[in-house]
Design an enzyme around this catalytic site. Structure first.
Site, mmCIF file in Angstrom:
data_model
loop_
_atom_site.group_PDB
_atom_site.id
_atom_site.type_symbol
_atom_site.label_atom_id
_atom_site.label_comp_id
_atom_site.label_asym_id
_atom_site.label_seq_id
_atom_site.Cartn_x
_atom_site.Cartn_y
_atom_site.Cartn_z
ATOM 1 N N GLU A 287 23.646 -14.613 14.079
ATOM 2 C CA GLU A 287 24.354 -14.247 12.843
ATOM 3 C C GLU A 287 23.425 -14.419 11.641
ATOM 4 O O GLU A 287 23.794 -15.046 10.641
ATOM 5 C CB GLU A 287 25.618 -15.108 12.679
ATOM 6 C CG GLU A 287 26.694 -14.760 13.678
ATOM 7 C CD GLU A 287 28.048 -15.396 13.345
ATOM 8 O OE1 GLU A 287 28.085 -16.384 12.601
ATOM 9 O OE2 GLU A 287 29.065 -14.884 13.837
ATOM 10 N N GLU B 294 30.467 -11.979 20.700
ATOM 11 C CA GLU B 294 31.274 -13.209 20.614
ATOM 12 C C GLU B 294 32.691 -12.772 20.326
ATOM 13 O O GLU B 294 33.056 -12.513 19.185
ATOM 14 C CB GLU B 294 30.795 -14.125 19.480
ATOM 15 C CG GLU B 294 29.686 -15.055 19.880
ATOM 16 C CD GLU B 294 29.293 -15.998 18.742
ATOM 17 O OE1 GLU B 294 30.199 -16.462 18.008
ATOM 18 O OE2 GLU B 294 28.102 -16.252 18.591
#
Ligand code: GLA
EC number: 3.2.1.23
Length: 592
Positions: A167, A243
């Protein structure tokens, strides 16, 4: 002489529309299990349960700081035997996705970055194209290569994808860093496709990826719009939710987070109906054993709890939940779920019994390491004490007859303050506390400080621990400090028959119990205040009456047939006479 370059197509590739396995379109149905959060004795069982739910892949992060507590070391033993874990994945006939970070977030201490790195003055910027940072990262990737490279699919192993960073778009936009990091991963011999992951906003997907790395998203709801955003930034190839958040983590002082199995199953169904690939985060969350938990800080410091159950399909103890069966039903609409693979056992009550804590005594000074002295108050980092507890001492020479205010720059993260051996009070960072009334400005000041876990997300990654100066009493700066680290390993085997005149805030108690065979247990901590518990020298983790969790999970693999020992180090409510093991977990109250 090297042979002619191979013309064989890669065993796993990213095509115009799909992932390609040996040239054929392939959908990744993956579930996250972090090897370092599960006892190695349970790996095979948990992986098999994922296969039985219909998954074909297991994903794991790599926790750099666990493998390399000091620079130059690389521990691959026991719970850190990543090669063994990947071999277990292969033995179940599954693929693997590896996310080596170097930053992993994951509610893990310091987001997986070693404390020796984050305090290195040569490192000017973390997670950027900073020469000293990249040099350390290159060393780490070299250490990891012998584990990963021979286990790639082209070499007959299970690894099909490797993720670069984590991220990154939520943190930075240094594309030169991402390019250098990807090149570094390639140089170690990684040949499988590389991916990035970002929360699906235009800004984050733009900042966190590169055209040559396959972009994936992290989300748990609003599937259609998230996939649409992801598609704008990843115009070709398969869409993947790398995810798929199917639950959430718990922090101390909050409720236990759960999500509805039906809602999560519906979102998963939507994702699969759209043709996307998925990595379920988490399939099995496990436990922040020892002192490995991270913390969040968004204006207030909030440490992560010991359980990482995550309300995942397979619970912390490895049992299937309602979500497991709901997900299995969804997956079976798209692929045949294996009928040769046994379903994991439904939870059965664990043995419930009481253990008398027959040995007990105050926490002795002798379990603290050598004294480091300094004029100004030092941090834990200055003495290279990376995790846990430290004891500060200073002589106060002020006015004896009047109360005085103790004022500390910042407490990271909880402090127990004594004056001449008398407990005065507690200072908690999570309540922004940093002042306390002392009965006098004279005497021996002792401050026992707990590092409750390093921040794992945002700009506070790598911040120093311990007491942050200046420290003043009645407005006068205090100088002449000593700091001693608590040697936790010594506490578990402490000989409590040796009485030590010098003791510290804290109480150690131990009891023994017999088991017919190794058995998973749940240690009930609700009668206690705040502390740590071990079984047979294995540090289960922190407990805290504040909750939400009121039990600690004991993996079967740390127990044994015959005699076992439980040790408790309690800081706030001394005097426990018994330890209680209960039939099942109590992870705390749910949101109302
Ligand atoms: C993000 C991170 C993960 C984890 C989850 C929350 O997606 O990439 O490491 O922190 O959030 O559990």
């Amino acid at each position: 002489m090297s042979g002619a370059p191979s013309t064989r197509p890669a065993a796993f590739a990213i095509g115009e529309h799909d992932f390609l396995l040996h040239g054929w379109p392939h959908r990744i149905l993956s579930g996250a299990i972090h090897y370092f959060r599960v006892h190695p004795g349970d790996w095979r069982d948990r992986i098999r349960a994922a296969r039985s739910m219909g998954l074909n892949t297991i994903e794991t992060y790599v926790a750099w700081n666990e493998h390399a507590p000091t620079r130059g070391e690389f521990d691959l033993s026991g719970r850190l035997d990543l090669g063994g874990f990947l071999d277990a994945v292969a033995a179940e006939g599954m693929h693997a996705i590896v996310r080596p970070g170097p930053y992993i977030c994951a509610e893990f201490d310091n987001g997986g970055l070693p404390a020796w790195l984050t305090r290195d003055p040569q490192v000017r910027q973390l997670r950027r194209a900073d020469p000293a940072y990249l040099e350390a990262v290159a060393e780490y990737l070299e250490q990891l290569a012998p584990v990963l490279v021979p286990r790639q699919i082209d070499a007959g192993g299970p690894i099909i994808l490797v993720q670069v960073e984590n991220e990154y778009g939520a943190y930075g936009d240094d594309h030169e860093y991402l390019r250098r990091l990807a090149a570094c991963i390639r140089e170690t011999g990684i040949t499988v496709p590389l991916t990035t992951i970002d929360q699906p906003t235009d800004a984050m997907l733009e900042a966190g990826g590169l055209p040559e790395l396959h972009r994936t998203g992290s989300f748990g709801s609003n599937v259609a719009s998230r996939l649409e955003t992801l598609r704008r930034h990843q115009p070709t190839g398969p869409l993947m939710c790398a995810e798929f958040w199917d639950g959430w983590f718990d922090s101390w002082g909050t409720h236990h987070h759960t999500t509805s199995a039906q809602d999560a199953a519906r979102e998963l169904d939507e994702l699969l109906a759209a043709g996307a690939s998925v990595n379920i985060y988490m399939f099995h969350g496990g436990t922040n054993f020892g002192l490995t938990n991270g913390a969040n800080h968004k204006g207030r410091y909030v440490p992560i709890a010991t359980s990482y159950d995550y309300d995942a399909p397979l619970d912390e103890a490895g049992h299937p939940t309602e979500k497991y069966f709901a997900f299995r039903d969804v997956i079976s609409k798209y692929v045949p779920v294996p009928d040769d693979s046994p379903l994991p056992p439904r939870p059965a009550p664990a043995p419930a019994f009481e253990v008398e804590l027959g040995e007990r005594g105050p926490l002795p000074r002798r379990v603290f390491g050598p004294e480091f002295t300094s004029d100004q108050v030092p941090t834990f980092d200055e003495i290279e004490h990376d995790r846990g507890f430290g004891l500060y001492r200073a002589e106060l020479a002020g006015e004896a007859s009047r109360p005085a205010v103790l004022e500390i720059g910042e407490v990271r993260d909880r402090a127990w303050v004594r004056l001449d051996g008398t407990m005065i009070g507690t200072l908690a960072r999570d309540s922004h506390e940093r002042t306390l009334m002392l009965p006098s400005a004279r005497g021996t000041l002792e401050v026992l400080v707990e590092d409750q876990g390093r921040v794992n997300y945002g700009p506070r990654i790598g911040e120093q621990k311990g007491l942050i100066g200046p420290v003043a009493v009645a407005g006068d700066p205090i100088t002449g400090w000593s700091l001693q680290p608590l040697a936790l390993d010594a506490v578990a085997d402490l000989d409590l028959t040796v009485v030590d005149p010098a003791s510290v805030q804290g109480d150690v108690a131990r009891g023994v119990f017999e088991l017919p065979e190794p058995t998973a247990l749940f240690l009930d901590t609700r009668e206690w205040g705040k502390g740590l518990a071990w079984v047979n020298g294995f540090l289960l983790g922190r407990y805290w009456r504040r909750g939400p969790q009121q039990t600690l999970f004991v993996p079967a693999g740390v127990t044994r047939a015959g005699m076992n020992a439980v040790t408790v180090l309690e800081f706030e409510v001394p005097g426990a006479t018994h330890a209680r093991f209960v039939q099942g977990p109590d992870l705390g109250p749910l949101e109302e």
